[in-house]
Design a protein around this motif. Structure first.
Motif, short mmCIF file in Angstrom:
data_model
loop_
_atom_site.label_atom_id
_atom_site.label_comp_id
_atom_site.label_asym_id
_atom_site.label_seq_id
_atom_site.Cartn_x
_atom_site.Cartn_y
_atom_site.Cartn_z
N THR A 116 -3.52 -2.63 -10.55
CA THR A 116 -5.12 -2.31 -10.47
C THR A 116 -5.21 -0.76 -9.78
OG1 THR A 116 -5.35 -4.63 -9.83
CG2 THR A 116 -6.92 -2.87 -8.98
N VAL A 117 -4.36 -0.32 -9.12
CA VAL A 117 -4.37 0.98 -8.57
C VAL A 117 -4.12 2.02 -9.58
CG1 VAL A 117 -2.16 1.03 -7.64
CG2 VAL A 117 -3.92 2.56 -6.68
N LEU A 118 -3.08 1.42 -10.48
CA LEU A 118 -2.94 2.41 -11.76
C LEU A 118 -3.81 2.66 -12.72
CD1 LEU A 118 0.76 0.99 -12.64
CD2 LEU A 118 0.30 3.27 -12.06
N THR A 177 0.76 -1.28 -0.05
CA THR A 177 0.04 -0.16 -0.09
C THR A 177 0.87 1.18 0.17
OG1 THR A 177 -0.14 -0.17 2.47
CG2 THR A 177 -2.04 -0.97 1.17
N LEU A 178 2.14 1.23 0.57
CA LEU A 178 2.93 2.24 0.54
C LEU A 178 3.12 2.72 -0.88
CD1 LEU A 178 4.73 4.25 1.87
CD2 LEU A 178 6.56 2.64 1.93
N GLY A 179 3.39 1.64 -2.02
CA GLY A 179 3.84 2.12 -3.52
C GLY A 179 2.71 2.47 -3.98
N GLN A 180 1.22 2.08 -3.54
CA GLN A 180 0.21 2.41 -4.19
C GLN A 180 -0.44 3.77 -3.65
OE1 GLN A 180 -2.45 -0.40 -2.44
NE2 GLN A 180 -1.77 -2.03 -3.68
N GLY A 181 0.15 4.27 -2.45
CA GLY A 181 0.06 5.61 -2.24
C GLY A 181 0.99 6.69 -2.95
N PHE A 182 2.03 6.10 -3.32
CA PHE A 182 3.02 6.72 -4.13
C PHE A 182 2.40 7.11 -5.57
CE2 PHE A 182 7.60 7.46 -3.17
CZ PHE A 182 7.35 7.23 -1.62
N ILE A 183 1.80 6.14 -6.11
CA ILE A 183 0.89 5.95 -7.40
C ILE A 183 -0.06 7.36 -7.06
CG2 ILE A 183 -0.53 4.80 -8.84
CD1 ILE A 183 1.04 2.55 -8.22
N GLN A 184 -0.82 7.25 -6.07
CA GLN A 184 -1.80 8.06 -5.93
C GLN A 184 -1.46 9.57 -5.81
OE1 GLN A 184 -3.77 6.86 -2.41
NE2 GLN A 184 -4.53 5.00 -3.30
N ASN A 240 12.71 -11.03 -15.26
CA ASN A 240 12.19 -11.82 -14.51
C ASN A 240 11.78 -11.14 -12.76
OD1 ASN A 240 14.76 -12.00 -13.86
ND2 ASN A 240 14.68 -14.05 -13.27
N ARG A 241 12.63 -10.17 -12.72
CA ARG A 241 12.65 -9.48 -11.32
C ARG A 241 11.93 -8.23 -11.01
NH1 ARG A 241 18.38 -8.39 -9.63
NH2 ARG A 241 18.74 -7.76 -11.71
N PHE A 242 11.82 -7.38 -12.12
CA PHE A 242 11.14 -5.98 -12.43
C PHE A 242 10.41 -5.76 -13.46
CE2 PHE A 242 15.54 -5.87 -10.43
CZ PHE A 242 15.34 -5.68 -9.10
N LYS A 243 9.58 -4.68 -13.27
CA LYS A 243 8.79 -4.46 -14.43
C LYS A 243 8.71 -2.94 -14.34
CE LYS A 243 4.67 -5.08 -11.60
NZ LYS A 243 3.42 -5.80 -11.23
N VAL A 244 8.79 -2.20 -15.57
CA VAL A 244 8.70 -0.89 -15.83
C VAL A 244 7.27 -0.40 -16.46
CG1 VAL A 244 9.52 1.34 -17.19
CG2 VAL A 244 11.02 -0.64 -16.44
N LEU A 245 6.46 0.25 -15.67
CA LEU A 245 5.05 0.58 -16.13
C LEU A 245 4.96 2.02 -16.47
CD1 LEU A 245 3.40 -1.21 -13.04
CD2 LEU A 245 3.89 -2.18 -15.43
N ARG A 246 4.18 2.33 -17.49
CA ARG A 246 4.08 3.61 -18.05
C ARG A 246 2.44 3.76 -17.74
NH1 ARG A 246 4.88 4.70 -24.09
NH2 ARG A 246 2.77 3.44 -23.87
N ALA A 247 2.09 5.01 -17.20
CA ALA A 247 0.76 5.26 -16.84
C ALA A 247 0.60 6.62 -17.36
CB ALA A 247 0.24 5.05 -15.20
#
Length: 325
Positions: A294-296, A263-270, A310-317
């Motif tokens: 989902t939160v994005l 939820t901390l990372g989700q708060g950063f997204i918000q 296999n470890r990380f993902k880069v997301l563009r919103a």
């Protein structure tokens, strides 16, 4: 007050005197039995603000002398040793060490027994508390280095990725497009790797580094001397900038203290959705297992994974849809 500290004080075995400095307590530590004259040393902004709200004088760092120092051990070994050494350097009386087994209290106690007479110790709640008469030479070899440079960047004990460039951040910076926008915010900027690389682009007009760890932000200010950089010691979840941004980049933390908290990372997204312009873009890197999509999708019109392994993902919103306050 913490259960172990309460036990030690109530028993009469531990007696505090003079100016008391309380080092690295967290909101899990109840300090209500201490006089408000006690100074709290806490570099993490949310924890710092917690103790300020309780009426304590609170500073992110200090070299001021004290008569008694109470050190709550952090989990990072290098940071724990540096905190004990700093307390011994400025304290004229007792240094009190409190920590859980998971914080390495047994290891610290074992090492200090070889160097100084230990009083206590007392065991309670899966941890220990003990104390000793301070002297600068006791743990002089634990003093944090005046300069710690890794991969060409200044870092410090206890900060995120203190031993080198974080591979997730490296993946993110290598995945960004050439045209990024003129006003950029770096949430959870750490010691400044992402921002330093971003500022190599002359088309960027400003980069705002937002970081809750004062020690990390101090490193960032050393690493980045570009006058387009603006530094904010702030909690990214509540930060209120004066202007909106074209772009936000972040490698968000997913824990505070010990507990894993997606939820901390989700708060950063918000926060990103709140501070971006309506046509703005968020670039985020995260551990692959973290459920951010989902939160994005709740706060942005378009979400896409643009790179990863296999470890990380880069997301563009893109195009935040969150209602402005």
């Amino acid at each position: 007050m913490s259960v172990r500290l309460t036990l030690a004080l109530d028993s009469g075995d531990l007696q505090l005197s003079g100016v008391t400095s309380v080092v690295l307590p967290t909101p899990d530590h109840d300090l209500s039995a201490l006089p408000k004259s006690a100074e709290v040393v806490q570099p993490f902004k949310p924890f710092h603000d917690h103790f300020v709200s309780q009426g304590f004088e609170c500073v992110p760092e200090t070299t001021a002398p004290c008569d008694t120092a109470i050190v709550f051990l952090p989990r990072a070994k290098a940071q724990a040793r540096a905190a004990v050494a700093a307390a011994c350097q400025r304290c004229s009386g007792l240094v009190v060490i409190d920590g859980a087994k998971t914080d390495g209290i047994d290891s610290i106690l074992k090492e200090l027994r070889k160097r100084v007479e230990i009083f206590g110790p007392m065991s309670k709640a899966h941890g220990k508390i003990f104390w000793f008469q301070s002297a600068p030479e006791i743990v002089a070899d634990w003093v944090a280095p005046s300069e710690q440079i890794v991969d060409g960047f200044h870092t410090a004990p206890g900060v995120f990725s203190a031993d080198g460039i974080d591979p997730a951040s490296a993946l993110l910076i290598d995945s960004l497009p050439q045209k990024l926008g003129t006003r950029v915010a770096d949430l959870g900027a750490g010691w400044g790797f992402l921002s330093a690389r971003l500022l190599q682009d002359p088309k960027i007009e400003s980069v705002d580094l937002v970081e809750a760890d004062h020690a990390a932000l101090t490193c960032a200010q050393t690493n980045i001397t570009d006058d387009r950089a603006r530094f904010h010691w702030a909690d990214a979840l509540t930060w209120q900038p004066k202007e909106q941004f074209n772009t936000v980049v972040m490698n968000p933390p997913f824990h505070t203290s010990r507990a894993a908290e997606p939820t901390l990372g989700q708060g950063f997204i918000q926060t990103a959705a709140r501070i971006l312009t309506t046509s703005g873009t968020l670039w985020l890197v995260a551990n692959r297992h973290l459920p951010y999509e989902t939160v994005l999708g709740q706060h942005f019109a378009s979400v896409q994974e643009t790179a990863g392994d296999n470890r990380f993902k880069v997301l563009r919103a893109q195009r935040p849809t969150r209602k402005r306050r």
